[in-house]
Scaffold this active site. Sequence first.
Site, PDB file in Angstrom:
ATOM      1  N   PRO A  88      43.669  36.509  46.481  1.00 59.27           N
ATOM      2  CA  PRO A  88      42.368  35.958  46.871  1.00 59.27           C
ATOM      3  C   PRO A  88      41.320  36.091  45.770  1.00 59.27           C
ATOM      4  O   PRO A  88      41.459  36.916  44.867  1.00 59.27           O
ATOM      5  CB  PRO A  88      41.983  36.834  48.068  1.00 59.27           C
ATOM      6  N   GLY A 126      49.047  38.025  26.401  1.00 62.53           N
ATOM      7  CA  GLY A 126      48.791  37.196  25.218  1.00 62.53           C
ATOM      8  C   GLY A 126      47.307  36.893  25.112  1.00 62.53           C
ATOM      9  O   GLY A 126      46.451  37.763  25.295  1.00 62.53           O
ATOM     10  N   LYS A 186      47.935  44.421  24.306  1.00 63.53           N
ATOM     11  CA  LYS A 186      47.189  43.170  24.176  1.00 63.53           C
ATOM     12  C   LYS A 186      46.936  43.040  22.690  1.00 63.53           C
ATOM     13  O   LYS A 186      45.882  43.434  22.173  1.00 63.53           O
ATOM     14  CB  LYS A 186      45.876  43.270  24.982  1.00 63.53           C
ATOM     15  N   VAL A 200      42.231  32.514  33.655  1.00 66.22           N
ATOM     16  CA  VAL A 200      42.885  32.338  34.970  1.00 66.22           C
ATOM     17  C   VAL A 200      43.113  33.663  35.696  1.00 66.22           C
ATOM     18  O   VAL A 200      43.465  33.664  36.879  1.00 66.22           O
ATOM     19  CB  VAL A 200      44.241  31.598  34.876  1.00 66.22           C
ATOM     20  N   GLY A 201      42.955  34.774  34.988  1.00 64.59           N
ATOM     21  CA  GLY A 201      43.119  36.069  35.648  1.00 64.59           C
ATOM     22  C   GLY A 201      44.285  36.895  35.131  1.00 64.59           C
ATOM     23  O   GLY A 201      44.740  37.822  35.814  1.00 64.59           O
TER      24      GLY A 201
HETATM   25  N1  LIG Z   1      41.112  37.315  41.999  1.00 66.91           N
HETATM   26  C1  LIG Z   1      39.923  37.336  41.396  1.00 66.91           C
HETATM   27  N2  LIG Z   1      38.786  37.459  42.140  1.00 66.91           N
HETATM   28  C2  LIG Z   1      37.574  37.480  41.540  1.00 66.91           C
HETATM   29  N3  LIG Z   1      37.380  37.385  40.222  1.00 66.91           N
HETATM   30  C3  LIG Z   1      38.485  37.264  39.433  1.00 66.91           C
HETATM   31  C4  LIG Z   1      39.793  37.239  39.984  1.00 66.91           C
HETATM   32  N4  LIG Z   1      40.666  37.100  38.957  1.00 66.91           N
HETATM   33  C5  LIG Z   1      39.943  37.047  37.836  1.00 66.91           C
HETATM   34  N5  LIG Z   1      38.632  37.141  38.106  1.00 66.91           N
HETATM   35  C6  LIG Z   1      37.515  37.111  37.128  1.00 66.91           C
HETATM   36  O1  LIG Z   1      37.661  35.931  36.354  1.00 66.91           O
HETATM   37  C7  LIG Z   1      37.364  36.193  34.989  1.00 66.91           C
HETATM   38  C8  LIG Z   1      38.584  35.839  34.129  1.00 66.91           C
HETATM   39  O2  LIG Z   1      39.647  36.707  34.482  1.00 66.91           O
HETATM   40  P1  LIG Z   1      40.533  37.401  33.371  1.00 66.91           P
HETATM   41  O3  LIG Z   1      39.672  38.029  32.326  1.00 66.91           O
HETATM   42  O4  LIG Z   1      41.523  38.272  34.043  1.00 66.91           O
HETATM   43  O5  LIG Z   1      41.233  36.102  32.738  1.00 66.91           O
HETATM   44  P2  LIG Z   1      42.272  36.013  31.549  1.00 66.91           P
HETATM   45  O6  LIG Z   1      43.269  34.990  31.935  1.00 66.91           O
HETATM   46  O7  LIG Z   1      42.759  37.350  31.210  1.00 66.91           O
HETATM   47  O8  LIG Z   1      41.380  35.434  30.346  1.00 66.91           O
HETATM   48  P3  LIG Z   1      41.627  35.524  28.743  1.00 66.91           P
HETATM   49  O9  LIG Z   1      42.403  34.313  28.363  1.00 66.91           O
HETATM   50  O10 LIG Z   1      40.232  35.495  28.197  1.00 66.91           O
HETATM   51  O11 LIG Z   1      42.333  36.797  28.428  1.00 66.91           O
HETATM   52  C9  LIG Z   1      36.959  37.654  34.907  1.00 66.91           C
HETATM   53  O12 LIG Z   1      35.567  37.752  34.976  1.00 66.91           O
HETATM   54  C10 LIG Z   1      37.605  38.275  36.137  1.00 66.91           C
HETATM   55  O13 LIG Z   1      36.916  39.417  36.609  1.00 66.91           O
HETATM   56  C1  LIG Z   2      38.348  33.986  23.847  1.00 64.45           C
HETATM   57  C2  LIG Z   2      39.138  33.757  25.113  1.00 64.45           C
HETATM   58  N1  LIG Z   2      38.663  34.661  26.125  1.00 64.45           N
HETATM   59  C3  LIG Z   2      40.643  33.900  24.926  1.00 64.45           C
HETATM   60  N2  LIG Z   2      41.008  35.261  24.680  1.00 64.45           N
HETATM   61  C4  LIG Z   2      41.189  32.969  23.861  1.00 64.45           C
HETATM   62  C5  LIG Z   2      41.440  31.617  24.440  1.00 64.45           C
HETATM   63  C6  LIG Z   2      41.958  30.630  23.456  1.00 64.45           C
HETATM   64  C7  LIG Z   2      42.188  29.285  24.072  1.00 64.45           C
HETATM   65  C8  LIG Z   2      42.491  28.240  23.049  1.00 64.45           C
HETATM   66  C9  LIG Z   2      42.799  26.904  23.671  1.00 64.45           C
HETATM   67  O1  LIG Z   2      43.752  26.801  24.449  1.00 64.45           O
HETATM   68  O2  LIG Z   2      42.080  25.935  23.387  1.00 64.45           O
HETATM   69 MG   LIG Z   3      42.608  38.477  29.484  1.00 61.76          MG
END
Ligand SMILES: Nc1ncnc2c1ncn2[C@@H]1O[C@H](COP(=O)(O)OP(=O)(O)OP(=O)(O)O)[C@@H](O)[C@H]1O
Ligand SMILES: C[C@H](N)[C@H](N)CCCCCC(=O)O
Ligand SMILES: [Mg+2]
EC number: 6.3.3.3
Length: 242
Positions: free
Chosen positions: A202, A113, A37, A13-14
């Site tokens: 955005p 997390g 992390k 989700v970002g």
């Molecule tokens: N506002 C945004 N605009 C464009 N791309 C984005 C935006 N936010 C996140 N992304 C892209 O979406 C993807 C997922 O984002 P991110 O890695 O931050 O998610 P996360 O929640 O940290 O995931 P995880 O659970 O794997 O740690 C990445 O490729 C990131 O570059």
């Molecule tokens: C590998 C991935 N990018 C995350 N760091 C781990 C996400 C675990 C999600 C498990 C779940 O909710 O089913």
């Molecule tokens: Mg992440």
Amino acid sequence: MKGIFVTGTDTGVGKTIVSCGIAAVLKERMLDVGVYKPLLSGISREHAESDTSLLKQMSQTTLSHEEITPFEFAEPLAPLVAARLEERKMFLEDVLAHWERVKEKHEFFIVEGAGGISVPLGEDFLVSDLIKALQLPLLIVSRPNLGTINHTFLTVQYAKSMGLPIAGIVINGRSEHPDIAEVTSPKLMEDMCGVPILGMLPKLEKVTKEKVQSMIQVYLDMPLLLSRLKVDGASDQEVRLT
Ligand SMILES: Nc1ncnc2c1ncn2[C@@H]1O[C@H](COP(=O)(O)OP(=O)(O)OP(=O)(O)O)[C@@H](O)[C@H]1O
Ligand SMILES: C[C@H](N)[C@H](N)CCCCCC(=O)O
Ligand SMILES: [Mg+2]
């Protein structure tokens, strides 16, 4: 030490992008900011695209990759599952023992997390148990599109049921031309959850360090975030910890 724990309504989700942007903005405002992390799966911590490397780069912390991420696992799965595939066992006390060694190295920490708030990290703990143990307020990153009301409400209710303080919600990745769901959801989410939405970010066409930082500068209500974290930084100059 003060800080924030960034969780989300799902994986992808970002959380990392939002954490990176906040870290860069706070660093620019002279705050001594660190990142943590503790469990990473699916990518090596040294990989340039890993959460660990991105957080390190954007915060400019001197912490090593190993200090930021003491535990890494090969498979892109919930850390508990990834660890079991490697016949390893992770316990909350393992993470906390490491955190004790790292947490005094910066004044303010941004902790991420893995996935959403109830993802199992180890044999005896979920993300929510780690949040509780670290005693940091939560920032919840949500999707903008249809389905997010339910995911966000469930995340907030679960956090509240665990007694976890919530600083706010950030909606990440809004489209340039939001549909009716994206337009109407934020207000309802705020009303239902009783938690402020601190920003609606955005969807960037290109994700670069500069664009992520300026996205946070422009679209996140940093004074409100800092006041909810009880950090003195209402001016857009220096951020001070009180
Ligand atoms: N506002 C945004 N605009 C464009 N791309 C984005 C935006 N936010 C996140 N992304 C892209 O979406 C993807 C997922 O984002 P991110 O890695 O931050 O998610 P996360 O929640 O940290 O995931 P995880 O659970 O794997 O740690 C990445 O490729 C990131 O570059
Ligand atoms: C590998 C991935 N990018 C995350 N760091 C781990 C996400 C675990 C999600 C498990 C779940 O909710 O089913
Ligand atoms: Mg992440």
